[in-house]
Design an enzyme around this catalytic site. Structure first.
Site, PDB file in Angstrom:
ATOM      1  CE  LYS A  26      32.519  63.399  -3.053  1.00  0.00           C
ATOM      2  NZ  LYS A  26      31.957  63.249  -4.406  1.00  0.00           N
ATOM      3  CG  ASP A  30      34.723  61.385  -5.521  1.00  0.00           C
ATOM      4  OD1 ASP A  30      33.902  61.946  -6.260  1.00  0.00           O
ATOM      5  OD2 ASP A  30      35.852  61.880  -5.298  1.00  0.00           O
TER       6      ASP A  30
END
Ligand code: NDP
Length: 446
Positions: free
Chosen positions: A126, A166
């Site tokens: 991430k 995201d």
């Protein structure tokens, strides 16, 4: 058992004491995994969970860029390469002022388990930045994305680490970052997912997380002999996940009552139908404005400022905005208003206390690592299409997505069935852990 769990958590806390979101994610997983690991001889003496809690690599870098007034701005960029036991690192990039190491480590940790559940060969990662795309011009967003990629490009690649979107990172941002990567490497590869369909993206990728969340809710309801048809649904968020969760609810005959953003929520007691949802998509994706503008066109709806939609009576709740947006008061409220199914579209939107309220009251509860895995699953399909230099039709991708969600539901049942409750959280944690842990054992101490 409790002693082992406590001493494990103390050790993790010692190393990560200023990272509350990361600690929360680890605790939620460890409570299910430590009792399981204790009973499995193959994992003894391997310190496997501790190894999974330490990122393989953390990258942190400066991102300088020039705003429209000629001022030099400085942001911080990150990439957490958490675990590559079952495939290259894979996970989104978040651009939001709240981004810090704790939030990205929790997201990367969750991603490892989620990606394993999809059964596709993807490790977990991430990244992101504390850059806020809100109120920035397109040129400012482009200059930021180019500067961000100018550092990130040396660490990623189609067989190494494949970022996606995201919060705050959608098609526009992926486009600017892809353009810069291509320019720096002189290569057209599938290094990012969420690309436009005409330049290597997959059909259904924008819809996949929201659709997948609703498919999973439908799978849970079907398993109990029920369905979404005719049910009332409250949704938080008005971004990518929330929009397509709402769309799929409508396809399946449910009535969507609420959507929200970080300023408040709208409640439309007549239901947000397809036309109204199109208007929300226009407001959020094209006009980039706030959800309260919905009332200008639909004055019969109401707007509640600075609140979340969990006070509204519903059958099904889909938190699709951000972490810790639903606490145990909200959980009690939902339960006392008759809600019996909660599926997380966002990552870790429910606090640990909210989850335990759901469990105590035998509410169908799906953790994000299972219910929102459709997004990364279709990203995995996008990677496969890029490698094959091929593209599947909309129907083919949607069918594969549906089947992946059914398989995840099945995996959760395998390890989550309790006497009179299906503990989807436990099922998701154990079945995803086994695949990653076994790969780590096979690959030795690396
Ligand atoms: P978007 O940026 O498209 O939308 C985010 C939405 O959540 C916006 O409506 C935003 O409101 C709201 N929001 C963000 N932060 C807060 C906050 N602190 N409080 C209240 N509302 C907030 O992001 P996505 O829809 O892509 O992501 C939503 C969630 O889903 C995240 O948890 C993400 O990690 C998760 N997720 C996303 C996937 C994807 O494919 N995109 C895949 C799997 C999970 P505002 O506009 O006011 O900021």
């Amino acid at each position: 058992m409790q002693k082992k769990l406590n001493s494990f958590l103390r050790e993790i806390e010692k190393r990560n004491s200023h990272e509350p979101e990361f600690m929360q994610a680890v605790k939620e997983v460890a409570e299910d995994l430590i009792p399981y690991i204790i009973k499995q001889d193959i994992y003894h003496g391997k310190n496997i969970l501790m190894r999974m809690c330490e990122p393989e690599r953390v990258l942190m870098f400066r991102v300088n860029w020039v705003d429209d007034n000629g001022e030099i701005r400085v942001n911080r960029g990150y990439r957490i390469e958490m675990n590559s036991a079952i495939g290259p690192y894979k996970g989104g990039l978040r651009f939001h002022p709240s981004v810090n190491l704790s939030i990205l480590k929790f997201l990367a940790f969750e991603q490892v388990f989620k990606n394993s559940l999809t059964t596709l060969p993807m490790g977990g990662g991430k990244g992101g930045s504390d850059f806020d795309p809100k109120n920035k011009s397109d040129s400012e967003v482009m200059r930021f994305c180019q500067s961000f990629m100018t550092e990130l490009f040396r660490h990623i690649g189609p067989n190494t680490d494949i970022p996606a979107g995201d919060i705050g990172v959608g098609g526009r941002e992926i486009g600017y970052m892809f353009g810069q990567y291509k320019r720096l490497k002189n290569e057209f590869t599938g290094v990012l997912t969420g690309k436009g369909v005409s330049w290597g993206g997959s059909l259904i990728r924008p819809e996949a997380t929201g659709y997948g969340t609703v498919y999973f809710a439908e799978d849970m309801l079907n398993y109990e002999g029920n369905s979404l048809k005719g049910k009332t649904v409250t949704i938080s968020g008005a971004g990518n996940v929330a929009q397509y969760a709402a769309e799929k609810c409508l396809h399946l005959g449910a009535k969507v009552l609420t959507m929200s953003d970080s300023n408040g929520f709208i409640f439309d007691k007549d239901g947000i139908n397809e036309d109204k949802l199109k208007h929300i998509m226009f407001l959020k994706n094209v006009k980039r404005s706030r959800i309260y503008e919905y009332l200008k066109k639909y004055p019969n709806a109401s707007y509640v400022k600075d609140k979340k939609p969990w006070s509204i009576k519903c059958d099904v709740a889909l938190p699709c905005a951000t972490q810790n947006e639903l606490d145990h008061f909200d959980a009690k409220n939902l339960i006392s208003n008759g809600c019996y199914c909660v599926a997380e579209g966002a990552n870790m939107p429910c606090t640990i206390k909210a989850i335990s309220e759901f469990k105590q009251n035998k509410i169908l509860y799906a953790p994000g690592k299972a219910s929102n895995a459709g997004g990364v699953a279709v990203s995995g399909l996008e990677m496969a299409q890029n490698s094959l230099r091929y593209s599947w039709s909309r129907e083919e991708v949607d069918e594969k997505l549906k089947q992946i969600m059914i398989n995840i539901h099945r995996s959760c049942l395998e390890f989550g069935k309790e006497k009179d409750y299906i503990n989807y959280g436990k099922g998701a944690n154990i079945s995803s852990f086994i695949k990653v842990a076994d790969a780590m054992l096979a690959q030795g101490v690396v």
